[in-house]
Design an enzyme around this catalytic site. Sequence first.
Site, short mmCIF file in Angstrom:
data_model
loop_
_atom_site.label_atom_id
_atom_site.label_comp_id
_atom_site.label_asym_id
_atom_site.label_seq_id
_atom_site.Cartn_x
_atom_site.Cartn_y
_atom_site.Cartn_z
N GLU A 1 0.91 -1.21 0.11
CA GLU A 1 0.09 0.04 0.10
C GLU A 1 1.03 1.24 -0.07
O GLU A 1 2.06 1.17 0.25
CB GLU A 1 -0.86 0.11 1.25
CG GLU A 1 -0.17 -0.04 2.60
CD GLU A 1 -0.83 0.56 3.51
OE1 GLU A 1 -1.11 1.84 3.29
OE2 GLU A 1 -0.98 -0.09 4.78
N LYS B 1 -3.47 -1.86 14.22
CA LYS B 1 -2.72 -0.67 15.10
C LYS B 1 -3.07 -0.57 16.51
O LYS B 1 -3.97 -0.51 16.65
CB LYS B 1 -2.64 0.60 14.15
CG LYS B 1 -1.85 0.66 12.73
CD LYS B 1 -1.69 1.78 12.09
CE LYS B 1 -2.85 2.21 11.75
NZ LYS B 1 -3.11 1.48 10.21
N SER C 1 -12.55 1.53 11.11
CA SER C 1 -11.79 1.82 9.77
C SER C 1 -12.84 0.90 8.70
O SER C 1 -13.10 -0.15 8.65
CB SER C 1 -10.57 1.31 9.71
OG SER C 1 -9.91 1.23 8.52
N ALA C 2 -12.82 1.63 7.35
CA ALA C 2 -13.31 0.60 6.43
C ALA C 2 -12.55 -0.53 6.02
O ALA C 2 -13.04 -1.40 5.22
CB ALA C 2 -13.43 1.74 5.33
N LYS D 1 -5.32 10.47 1.21
CA LYS D 1 -5.20 9.48 1.55
C LYS D 1 -6.54 8.75 0.96
O LYS D 1 -7.66 9.29 1.43
CB LYS D 1 -5.17 9.30 3.06
CG LYS D 1 -5.60 8.12 3.59
CD LYS D 1 -5.59 8.40 5.26
CE LYS D 1 -6.25 7.08 6.11
NZ LYS D 1 -6.40 7.45 7.46
N1 PSU Z 1 0.00 0.62 8.51
C1 PSU Z 1 0.82 1.41 9.04
N2 PSU Z 1 0.78 2.68 8.89
C2 PSU Z 1 -0.31 3.16 8.19
C3 PSU Z 1 -1.29 2.36 7.75
C4 PSU Z 1 -1.09 1.09 8.05
O1 PSU Z 1 1.75 0.64 9.42
O2 PSU Z 1 -0.19 4.30 8.00
C5 PSU Z 1 -2.71 2.90 7.19
C6 PSU Z 1 -3.29 2.07 6.24
O3 PSU Z 1 -3.24 2.36 5.20
C7 PSU Z 1 -4.73 1.70 6.65
C8 PSU Z 1 -4.76 3.19 7.03
O4 PSU Z 1 -5.38 1.37 6.08
O5 PSU Z 1 -3.67 3.38 7.95
C9 PSU Z 1 -6.13 3.15 8.12
O6 PSU Z 1 -6.63 4.42 8.43
P1 PSU Z 1 -8.07 4.78 8.89
O7 PSU Z 1 -7.75 4.20 10.48
O8 PSU Z 1 -8.61 5.91 8.76
O9 PSU Z 1 -9.07 3.75 8.18
MN MN Z 2 -11.77 6.21 10.69
#
Ligand code: PSU
Ligand code: MN
Length: 298
Positions: free
Chosen positions: A21, A155, A136-137, A82
């Site tokens: 990604e 995370k 998250s989606a 993003k």
């Molecule tokens: N893993 C990492 N660093 C990141 C991400 C994942 O080590 O920055 C990113 C991924 O792209 C994941 C996103 O889909 O964070 C999640 O964002 P959100 O919580 O807004 O869905």
């Molecule tokens: Mn979110």
Amino acid sequence: MIISDEIKNAINKNQPVVALESTIISHGMPYPENIETAKALEEVVRENGAIPATIAVIEGKIKVGLDDRDLEFLAKDKSVVKASRRDLPVALALKKSASTTVSATMIAANLAGIKFFATGGIGGVHRGAGQSFDISADLQELAKTPVFVVSAGPKAILDIPLTMEYLETMGVTVLGYNSDYLPAFYYRNSGCKVDWNCKNPKEAADIFKTHQNLGYRSGMLLGNPVPEIFELDKNFIENKIEEALAEAEKLGIKGGKTTPFLLGKLYEITDGESLKTNVELVKMNAKVCALIAKEFYD
Ligand code: PSU
Ligand code: MN
């Protein structure tokens, strides 16, 4: 969609390809560690017998396989947005450039015919989601797009038990890699049990093959714990996460900005320790993912 010749060729010949990604480059790490990591990940995938396919939206097209110029742009340009599932059609129609999150990368990989994808940590149910509804989606995507995702767990800034519960509700198969527990990104054991412990790349490949034979349209998640020498002390990082969350709350950070803010804040208040661990865990995920993809196509 633009797919590089090397990747197109590998897909057509049923050779192992690993998607990577780009949000981790644009919003997950500071420069220059982000571009160094992006390049290192591609190397790791190659060293382990697969072809890397880093994915982003460049000037309104999904690009599968990025060149140095694209990587440099994603790593440096602050205007890069993003893109998650909901943003993808907009970015494409309005000819924007965007990095892809886990959900958008899964969609693009699947369209390109790539079945394996390595990331750092997936998005999940945020702490306090009962109030904020912030989920998250990425989780819904795992329930509807047939891609095998290797991560070091959700995370650690998230609510891991609720993330597990959500995946279970959506019917997503979650495997631990040589672990009975879901990893917590910065540390190896979240305390949250997984139903299945998968011992090697062959088992993982067999499970995913069977999942495909059953005609499942969902994805699958493998939780690969960060190597012990790179893991952060649970108490240390949990204290820092509390601090980062309090700061986000104070500043009123919401939505898509939350995860990048928290990762950036942790980098700052751990004197770069969180980043070191993050880099190492993604590399390990890229390796394990390549080995599984190789088994799958053998
Ligand atoms: N893993 C990492 N660093 C990141 C991400 C994942 O080590 O920055 C990113 C991924 O792209 C994941 C996103 O889909 O964070 C999640 O964002 P959100 O919580 O807004 O869905
Ligand atoms: Mn979110």
